[in-house]
Design an enzyme around this catalytic site. Sequence first.
Site, PDB file in Angstrom:
ATOM      1  N   ILE A  17       0.830  -1.201   0.000  1.00 56.19           N
ATOM      2  CA  ILE A  17       0.000   0.000   0.000  1.00 56.19           C
ATOM      3  C   ILE A  17       0.867   1.255   0.000  1.00 56.19           C
ATOM      4  CG2 ILE A  17      -1.644   1.347   1.368  1.00 56.19           C
ATOM      5  CD1 ILE A  17      -2.894  -1.293   2.264  1.00 56.19           C
ATOM      6  N   ASP A  36      11.807   3.195   4.672  1.00 55.07           N
ATOM      7  CA  ASP A  36      11.584   1.752   4.605  1.00 55.07           C
ATOM      8  C   ASP A  36      12.852   1.052   5.064  1.00 55.07           C
ATOM      9  OD1 ASP A  36       9.189   0.103   2.943  1.00 55.07           O
ATOM     10  OD2 ASP A  36      11.015  -1.039   3.332  1.00 55.07           O
ATOM     11  N   LYS A  37      12.701  -0.178   5.522  1.00 53.25           N
ATOM     12  CA  LYS A  37      13.864  -0.952   5.949  1.00 53.25           C
ATOM     13  C   LYS A  37      14.506  -1.707   4.794  1.00 53.25           C
ATOM     14  CE  LYS A  37      11.193  -5.077   7.275  1.00 53.25           C
ATOM     15  NZ  LYS A  37      10.856  -6.014   8.364  1.00 53.25           N
ATOM     16  N   ASP A  59      14.997   2.009  10.629  1.00 51.03           N
ATOM     17  CA  ASP A  59      14.256   1.057  11.450  1.00 51.03           C
ATOM     18  C   ASP A  59      13.159   1.812  12.177  1.00 51.03           C
ATOM     19  OD1 ASP A  59      13.282  -0.800  13.222  1.00 51.03           O
ATOM     20  OD2 ASP A  59      15.190  -1.139  14.252  1.00 51.03           O
ATOM     21  N   ASN A  86       2.280   4.309   7.429  1.00 48.36           N
ATOM     22  CA  ASN A  86       1.754   3.165   6.694  1.00 48.36           C
ATOM     23  C   ASN A  86       2.418   1.841   7.051  1.00 48.36           C
ATOM     24  OD1 ASN A  86       0.456   1.818   4.185  1.00 48.36           O
ATOM     25  ND2 ASN A  86       2.641   1.493   3.936  1.00 48.36           N
ATOM     26  N   TYR A 151      -1.904  -8.786  15.621  1.00 47.77           N
ATOM     27  CA  TYR A 151      -2.203  -7.837  14.546  1.00 47.77           C
ATOM     28  C   TYR A 151      -3.498  -7.084  14.828  1.00 47.77           C
ATOM     29  CZ  TYR A 151      -3.159  -6.055   9.845  1.00 47.77           C
ATOM     30  OH  TYR A 151      -3.434  -5.243   8.772  1.00 47.77           O
ATOM     31  N   LYS A 155      -3.907  -2.996  15.526  1.00 48.26           N
ATOM     32  CA  LYS A 155      -4.734  -2.106  14.721  1.00 48.26           C
ATOM     33  C   LYS A 155      -5.858  -1.481  15.553  1.00 48.26           C
ATOM     34  CE  LYS A 155      -2.445  -2.414  10.925  1.00 48.26           C
ATOM     35  NZ  LYS A 155      -1.691  -1.242  10.417  1.00 48.26           N
ATOM     36  N   THR A 186      -1.319  -7.222  -1.532  1.00 53.92           N
ATOM     37  CA  THR A 186       0.025  -6.695  -1.350  1.00 53.92           C
ATOM     38  C   THR A 186       0.958  -7.881  -1.092  1.00 53.92           C
ATOM     39  OG1 THR A 186      -0.196  -6.514   1.047  1.00 53.92           O
ATOM     40  CG2 THR A 186      -0.904  -4.600  -0.275  1.00 53.92           C
TER      41      THR A 186
END
Length: 230
Positions: A17, A36-37, A59, A86, A151, A155, A186
């Site tokens: 996403i 981003d990692k 990180d 995100n 998870y 959220k 994704t």
Amino acid sequence: MILENKIILVTGGASGIGHACALAYVQEGATVAVIDKDAAALQALEARLGAAHSFLTADLTSGTAIRQAIESVLRRYGRLNAIHNNAGVASPSKPLHATTEEEWEQVMNVNARGIYYTTRYGITALKASRGCILNTSSLVGETGQENHAAYAGSKGAVNALTKAMALDYAADGIRVNAVAPAGVWTPMLRQWSREQPDTAGIEQYLDNIHALGYCPEADEIADVCAFLLS
């Protein structure tokens, strides 16, 4: 060009996403700073979008790394108009008692603590620009989901944080929203699909849980995110 001249920080923007959002934001006129990692994925995105944008390997669970990343963005552009939190992890597919401490901490650190760090170190710049914050949540934060305790819990925390942040920062002219998809195709969802007992039937399941009869691709979510940041 609903995001023309905006400087937008996107975490987890090298895939899924976040990747679709970065592309949409640029198409709508924004300059993006992607955290981003995955260094290789960031390089691929940079090759596509160009050097006018920023691509930062960091990180998200390190406050020092996020502070330095935001400072780098502000040094380069002088301002920040939006933060899109995100980045997220969905694994493991387990009930709570079977989730290890390491798995629990990884999910909570990325999905919830990451929002804390970007807000802590980015809020002064957002107050100056009267900018906005967008959090990527999930419907499981409201409905729950079997075998995804960590998870779903993370959220749920994102949803509560979004509401609290919206109240806290409204006086500064800062809007705070969340986008909460169900399934979205994704790389992360495809990994999740492979972890399920009935891998062959999971695509049909994901189509059926959506009222329009199909599981969307990430670009459909990106259109909503662009609107919310505009």
